[in-house]
Scaffold this motif. Sequence first.
Motif, PDB file in Angstrom:
ATOM      1  N   ARG A   9       0.858  -1.178   0.000  1.00 18.81           N
ATOM      2  CA  ARG A   9       0.000   0.000   0.000  1.00 18.81           C
ATOM      3  C   ARG A   9       0.893   1.226   0.000  1.00 18.81           C
ATOM      4  O   ARG A   9       2.064   1.172   0.394  1.00 18.81           O
ATOM      5  CB  ARG A   9      -0.932   0.010   1.202  1.00 18.81           C
ATOM      6  N   TYR A  10       0.339   2.352  -0.440  1.00 14.33           N
ATOM      7  CA  TYR A  10       1.132   3.567  -0.642  1.00 14.33           C
ATOM      8  C   TYR A  10       1.199   4.463   0.595  1.00 14.33           C
ATOM      9  O   TYR A  10       1.860   5.498   0.547  1.00 14.33           O
ATOM     10  CB  TYR A  10       0.598   4.344  -1.842  1.00 14.33           C
ATOM     11  N   GLY A  11       0.567   4.094   1.651  1.00 16.11           N
ATOM     12  CA  GLY A  11       0.625   4.871   2.878  1.00 16.11           C
ATOM     13  C   GLY A  11       0.126   4.037   4.042  1.00 16.11           C
ATOM     14  O   GLY A  11      -0.649   3.089   3.851  1.00 16.11           O
ATOM     15  N   ARG A  12       0.552   4.398   5.243  1.00 11.34           N
ATOM     16  CA  ARG A  12       0.194   3.601   6.406  1.00 11.34           C
ATOM     17  C   ARG A  12      -1.307   3.502   6.606  1.00 11.34           C
ATOM     18  O   ARG A  12      -1.825   2.478   7.050  1.00 11.34           O
ATOM     19  CB  ARG A  12       0.846   4.207   7.654  1.00 11.34           C
ATOM     20  N   ARG A  13      -2.025   4.559   6.261  1.00 14.91           N
ATOM     21  CA  ARG A  13      -3.475   4.554   6.441  1.00 14.91           C
ATOM     22  C   ARG A  13      -4.230   4.281   5.139  1.00 14.91           C
ATOM     23  O   ARG A  13      -5.463   4.298   5.123  1.00 14.91           O
ATOM     24  CB  ARG A  13      -3.930   5.887   7.039  1.00 14.91           C
ATOM     25  N   ALA A  14      -3.490   4.074   4.072  1.00 11.85           N
ATOM     26  CA  ALA A  14      -4.126   3.815   2.773  1.00 11.85           C
ATOM     27  C   ALA A  14      -4.622   2.378   2.700  1.00 11.85           C
ATOM     28  O   ALA A  14      -4.164   1.495   3.446  1.00 11.85           O
ATOM     29  CB  ALA A  14      -3.137   4.080   1.649  1.00 11.85           C
ATOM     30  N   GLY A  15      -5.568   2.147   1.810  1.00  9.01           N
ATOM     31  CA  GLY A  15      -6.014   0.785   1.571  1.00  9.01           C
ATOM     32  C   GLY A  15      -4.933  -0.013   0.855  1.00  9.01           C
ATOM     33  O   GLY A  15      -4.011   0.543   0.257  1.00  9.01           O
ATOM     34  N   TRP A  16      -5.071  -1.334   0.902  1.00  6.06           N
ATOM     35  CA  TRP A  16      -4.085  -2.196   0.267  1.00  6.06           C
ATOM     36  C   TRP A  16      -4.274  -2.179  -1.246  1.00  6.06           C
ATOM     37  O   TRP A  16      -5.347  -2.488  -1.751  1.00  6.06           O
ATOM     38  CB  TRP A  16      -4.202  -3.624   0.796  1.00  6.06           C
ATOM     39  N   THR A  17      -3.209  -1.806  -1.963  1.00  8.14           N
ATOM     40  CA  THR A  17      -3.235  -1.861  -3.426  1.00  8.14           C
ATOM     41  C   THR A  17      -3.120  -3.297  -3.906  1.00  8.14           C
ATOM     42  O   THR A  17      -3.792  -3.702  -4.854  1.00  8.14           O
ATOM     43  CB  THR A  17      -2.083  -1.019  -4.013  1.00  8.14           C
ATOM     44  N   LEU A  18      -2.263  -4.056  -3.251  1.00 10.44           N
ATOM     45  CA  LEU A  18      -2.107  -5.487  -3.537  1.00 10.44           C
ATOM     46  C   LEU A  18      -2.027  -6.243  -2.218  1.00 10.44           C
ATOM     47  O   LEU A  18      -1.474  -5.731  -1.233  1.00 10.44           O
ATOM     48  CB  LEU A  18      -0.832  -5.745  -4.354  1.00 10.44           C
ATOM     49  N   ARG A  19      -2.548  -7.460  -2.207  1.00  8.16           N
ATOM     50  CA  ARG A  19      -2.483  -8.259  -0.982  1.00  8.16           C
ATOM     51  C   ARG A  19      -2.401  -9.746  -1.326  1.00  8.16           C
ATOM     52  O   ARG A  19      -2.917 -10.201  -2.335  1.00  8.16           O
ATOM     53  CB  ARG A  19      -3.692  -7.996  -0.084  1.00  8.16           C
ATOM     54  N   THR A  20      -1.685 -10.461  -0.463  1.00 10.77           N
ATOM     55  CA  THR A  20      -1.506 -11.920  -0.558  1.00 10.77           C
ATOM     56  C   THR A  20      -1.149 -12.379  -1.964  1.00 10.77           C
ATOM     57  O   THR A  20      -1.712 -13.338  -2.484  1.00 10.77           O
ATOM     58  CB  THR A  20      -2.773 -12.679  -0.078  1.00 10.77           C
ATOM     59  N   VAL A  21      -0.175 -11.706  -2.573  1.00  7.84           N
ATOM     60  CA  VAL A  21       0.236 -12.100  -3.921  1.00  7.84           C
ATOM     61  C   VAL A  21       1.240 -13.239  -3.822  1.00  7.84           C
ATOM     62  O   VAL A  21       2.335 -13.081  -3.264  1.00  7.84           O
ATOM     63  CB  VAL A  21       0.859 -10.920  -4.689  1.00  7.84           C
ATOM     64  N   ASP A  22       0.876 -14.392  -4.342  1.00 13.13           N
ATOM     65  CA  ASP A  22       1.750 -15.556  -4.432  1.00 13.13           C
ATOM     66  C   ASP A  22       1.749 -16.010  -5.883  1.00 13.13           C
ATOM     67  O   ASP A  22       0.762 -16.581  -6.361  1.00 13.13           O
ATOM     68  CB  ASP A  22       1.262 -16.695  -3.533  1.00 13.13           C
ATOM     69  N   ALA A  23       2.827 -15.749  -6.598  1.00 11.37           N
ATOM     70  CA  ALA A  23       2.886 -16.090  -8.017  1.00 11.37           C
ATOM     71  C   ALA A  23       4.348 -16.162  -8.436  1.00 11.37           C
ATOM     72  O   ALA A  23       5.214 -15.511  -7.844  1.00 11.37           O
ATOM     73  CB  ALA A  23       2.139 -15.055  -8.853  1.00 11.37           C
ATOM     74  N   THR A  24       4.609 -16.962  -9.467  1.00  8.85           N
ATOM     75  CA  THR A  24       5.977 -17.186  -9.922  1.00  8.85           C
ATOM     76  C   THR A  24       6.097 -16.939 -11.418  1.00  8.85           C
ATOM     77  O   THR A  24       5.221 -17.327 -12.188  1.00  8.85           O
ATOM     78  CB  THR A  24       6.417 -18.636  -9.616  1.00  8.85           C
ATOM     79  N   VAL A  25       7.178 -16.276 -11.805  1.00  6.80           N
ATOM     80  CA  VAL A  25       7.525 -16.093 -13.211  1.00  6.80           C
ATOM     81  C   VAL A  25       8.712 -17.012 -13.494  1.00  6.80           C
ATOM     82  O   VAL A  25       9.814 -16.780 -13.003  1.00  6.80           O
ATOM     83  CB  VAL A  25       7.902 -14.636 -13.526  1.00  6.80           C
ATOM     84  N   GLU A  26       8.481 -18.046 -14.266  1.00  5.33           N
ATOM     85  CA  GLU A  26       9.527 -19.021 -14.556  1.00  5.33           C
ATOM     86  C   GLU A  26      10.482 -18.506 -15.625  1.00  5.33           C
ATOM     87  O   GLU A  26      10.090 -17.726 -16.502  1.00  5.33           O
ATOM     88  CB  GLU A  26       8.907 -20.339 -15.026  1.00  5.33           C
ATOM     89  N   PRO A  27      11.749 -18.942 -15.603  1.00  8.47           N
ATOM     90  CA  PRO A  27      12.686 -18.584 -16.683  1.00  8.47           C
ATOM     91  C   PRO A  27      12.132 -19.021 -18.040  1.00  8.47           C
ATOM     92  O   PRO A  27      11.577 -20.112 -18.176  1.00  8.47           O
ATOM     93  CB  PRO A  27      13.953 -19.373 -16.325  1.00  8.47           C
ATOM     94  N   GLY A  28      12.260 -18.149 -19.032  1.00  8.04           N
ATOM     95  CA  GLY A  28      11.774 -18.465 -20.363  1.00  8.04           C
ATOM     96  C   GLY A  28      10.297 -18.219 -20.578  1.00  8.04           C
ATOM     97  O   GLY A  28       9.787 -18.464 -21.673  1.00  8.04           O
ATOM     98  N   ALA A  29       9.607 -17.711 -19.554  1.00  6.63           N
ATOM     99  CA  ALA A  29       8.161 -17.504 -19.650  1.00  6.63           C
ATOM    100  C   ALA A  29       7.833 -16.048 -19.943  1.00  6.63           C
ATOM    101  O   ALA A  29       8.564 -15.128 -19.577  1.00  6.63           O
ATOM    102  CB  ALA A  29       7.471 -17.930 -18.357  1.00  6.63           C
ATOM    103  N   THR A  30       6.700 -15.854 -20.600  1.00  3.62           N
ATOM    104  CA  THR A  30       6.124 -14.525 -20.794  1.00  3.62           C
ATOM    105  C   THR A  30       4.835 -14.457 -20.002  1.00  3.62           C
ATOM    106  O   THR A  30       3.938 -15.275 -20.211  1.00  3.62           O
ATOM    107  CB  THR A  30       5.810 -14.250 -22.279  1.00  3.62           C
ATOM    108  N   VAL A  31       4.740 -13.513 -19.085  1.00  9.50           N
ATOM    109  CA  VAL A  31       3.541 -13.331 -18.269  1.00  9.50           C
ATOM    110  C   VAL A  31       2.930 -11.984 -18.615  1.00  9.50           C
ATOM    111  O   VAL A  31       3.591 -10.950 -18.528  1.00  9.50           O
ATOM    112  CB  VAL A  31       3.862 -13.395 -16.765  1.00  9.50           C
ATOM    113  N   VAL A  32       1.668 -11.998 -19.033  1.00 14.35           N
ATOM    114  CA  VAL A  32       0.947 -10.776 -19.359  1.00 14.35           C
ATOM    115  C   VAL A  32      -0.018 -10.463 -18.221  1.00 14.35           C
ATOM    116  O   VAL A  32      -0.840 -11.307 -17.837  1.00 14.35           O
ATOM    117  CB  VAL A  32       0.178 -10.918 -20.683  1.00 14.35           C
ATOM    118  N   VAL A  33       0.092  -9.260 -17.670  1.00 12.93           N
ATOM    119  CA  VAL A  33      -0.744  -8.831 -16.547  1.00 12.93           C
ATOM    120  C   VAL A  33      -1.916  -8.023 -17.091  1.00 12.93           C
ATOM    121  O   VAL A  33      -1.726  -6.998 -17.749  1.00 12.93           O
ATOM    122  CB  VAL A  33       0.071  -7.996 -15.542  1.00 12.93           C
TER     123      VAL A  33
END
Length: 245
Positions: A9-33
């Motif tokens: 999050r961008y500030g102590r009192r701000a809401g969470w922009t991202l949370r509990t992100v568990d993901a892997t980018v493998e070598p040789g892979a293309t990941v599109v968000v």
Amino acid sequence: MRFDNVWFRYGRRAGWTLRTVDATVEPGATVVVLGRNGAGKSTLLQLAAGVLRPVHGAVRERPPVVGWVPERFPADQPFTTEQYLSHMAAVRGLRGGAGTDRWIERLGLGEHRHTRLADLSKGTAQKVGLAQALLVAPGLLVLDEPWEGLDSVARTLIPQIVGEVTAAGGAVLVSDHRGEIAGLPDAIRWTVTDGTVTPAEHRPGEEPDEVVVEVAVRRADADQAMARLRADGHRVLGVRAERAQ
């Protein structure tokens, strides 16, 4: 490179922009968000590149060489194109501006070699940003909306460059709201929604988890409808005019 229970999050009192992100980018892979504007795509990419640090969790196994291209290249710098790329080459440990001529030529920057960065168009400045990220072969290439502002010729280079990075064993993480993903074969898709990241893997030989839905809209509303669809992470496969019966 992997996200290990990453929260941000961008500030102590701000809401969470991202949370509990568990993901892997493998070598040789293309990941599109994918995801609508404001969903957290750029934040995720900045965390991957090391521009931002997680509030909780960690980004692990990041390769030693990361190429980072932000959505808008910071052109307000006192350099010409050649001076900037030569300086970045030196920062990367390259002597005598090694590699700069190759990317200046390949990206069509020759006529802007001696142009100040602040005087470049957005698309040309974006090419300079792409060039600096590729001076040394990256183990991870992070591209935030790399097609923005580029001409049609330069846009066709993006899939080629991505393919070269992955063929050499590097990984690519790229955000997309223009529907350009079709030019990136065998890409793995991550969708960012309400601060969470959902990997939807599509590997060679597997059927993609997609259906084609035909939608009819008024001609005057077509551009706006396509923009909304792309912002929501959908691909627009084509547009045709229905003949009157």
